[in-house]
Design an enzyme around this catalytic site. Structure first.
Site: not given
Ligand code: SD4
Length: 307
Positions: A50, A168, A186, A196-198, A219-220, A222
């Site tokens: 990641s 991430t 990440t 795509r941008v998180g 994290t998670g 986005g």
């Molecule tokens: C995202 N928050 O690009 C990031 C992904 C992530 O652990 O946190 N992965 O959405």
């Protein structure tokens, strides 16, 4: 500063990042240098799918990186959708220090990195390429909508082998002088749509630092963090007097409240570091841990969760 220095990183692999950051903090170095050094560790690790090298690509096979760095004084730099450069966090720092801007994306970010002497490198490892090809073979592009109201927007399906792509790194540090800094880096959600941008490169979403209050990172998924400006929310709640853990919990609650039925498929977690060195975290689902390094030693802490 009895509680200083401190460094905290998302997930248990954050221990290695913290160790790199600690070398700087223990030697009286600054928080900004520490978080950059820490973030570079998973970026260079091909085993982390990641972040950086070895990150899973987008649907079209391109590894694209998002990163952000910020300090106590509001200095900020970020890159989004950066290709062919492994240390996105260092490019983000260069954006902060050498340009009048705070965010460069795509080809412009890559060209800037090249002009700054960052080596060009293929980030798609054979292992990540295999995982992508396996995903392609079974992927159904009709994926789960990310909004109950609007099914046009979809998130990638589950990963091969049921793996969750949640590694991430968000890293926050407080140095001996009492300065805060944070970084977040990440490769984003595995097999995302191209472009795509998180949340990770976006100030206030994946990362936020306020020198008078504290710092937070996320994290998670986005998309969920972006909706509520998650890390900014956490810092503002701390400003209003919430503890770091309470602030993280309220941000997670705000995300969860949008859904009529609990989203067991969705992970979102925050970690926060207050200016006095106190740390807290909260996640939507169980299973989120963070790595903490203080003068008392190194620990991995299981965060509380809402569900
Ligand atoms: C995202 N928050 O690009 C990031 C992904 C992530 O652990 O946190 N992965 O959405």
């Amino acid at each position: 500063g009895g509680n200083r220095p401190v460094v905290v990183s998302t997930w248990n692999f954050g221990e290695a990042a913290n160790a790199a950051a600690w070398e700087i903090l223990a030697g009286d170095g600054g928080a900004l240098d520490a978080v950059e050094a820490g973030a570079r560790v998973p970026e260079a690790d091909p085993g982390n799918h990641s972040v950086g090298l070895g990150g899973y690509p987008d649907r079209d096979g391109h590894v694209t990186l998002d990163a952000c760095i910020m300090d106590h004084a509001g200095n900020l730099g970020a890159v989004a959708c950066l290709e062919d450069v492994v240390h996105a966090v260092s490019v983000a720092r260069r954006v902060m220090e050498k340009t009048p801007h705070v965010l460069l994306v795509g080809d412009g970010a890559r060209r800037f990195a090249a002009s700054e002497g960052f080596p060009r490198q293929n980030l798609l490892t054979p292992e990540a390429k295999r995982a992508w090809q396996e995903w392609l073979a079974t992927a159904e592009y009709r994926t789960r909508p990310n909004s109950e109201q609007d099914p046009r927007y979809t998130l990638p399906d589950a990963l091969p082998g049921g793996e969750r792509n949640h590694d991430t790194i968000g890293i926050l540090a407080l140095d001996r002088a009492g300065r805060l800094a944070g970084a977040c880096t990440t490769s984003g959600m595995a097999f995302k749509m191209r472009g795509r941008v998180g949340d990770s490169p976006i100030s206030g979403a994946g990362l936020f630092v306020d020198g008078e209050v504290g710092a937070a990172s996320a994290t998670g998924v986005g998309e969920e963090c972006l909706r509520i400006c998650g890390s900014h929310t956490v810092v503002e709640l701390m400003r209003q007097g919430r503890s770091p853990e309470r602030a993280c919990r309220e941000a997670v609650e705000r995300i969860a409240r949008r859904y009529r039925t609990p989203r067991e498929d969705l992970q979102m977690a925050f970690v926060a570091l207050r200016g006095d060195g106190r740390v807290g975290a909260c996640a939507l689902q169980p299973g989120f841990s963070y790595a903490l390094r203080t003068t008392a030693g190194t620990r991995v802490v299981e965060a509380p969760s809402l569900l």
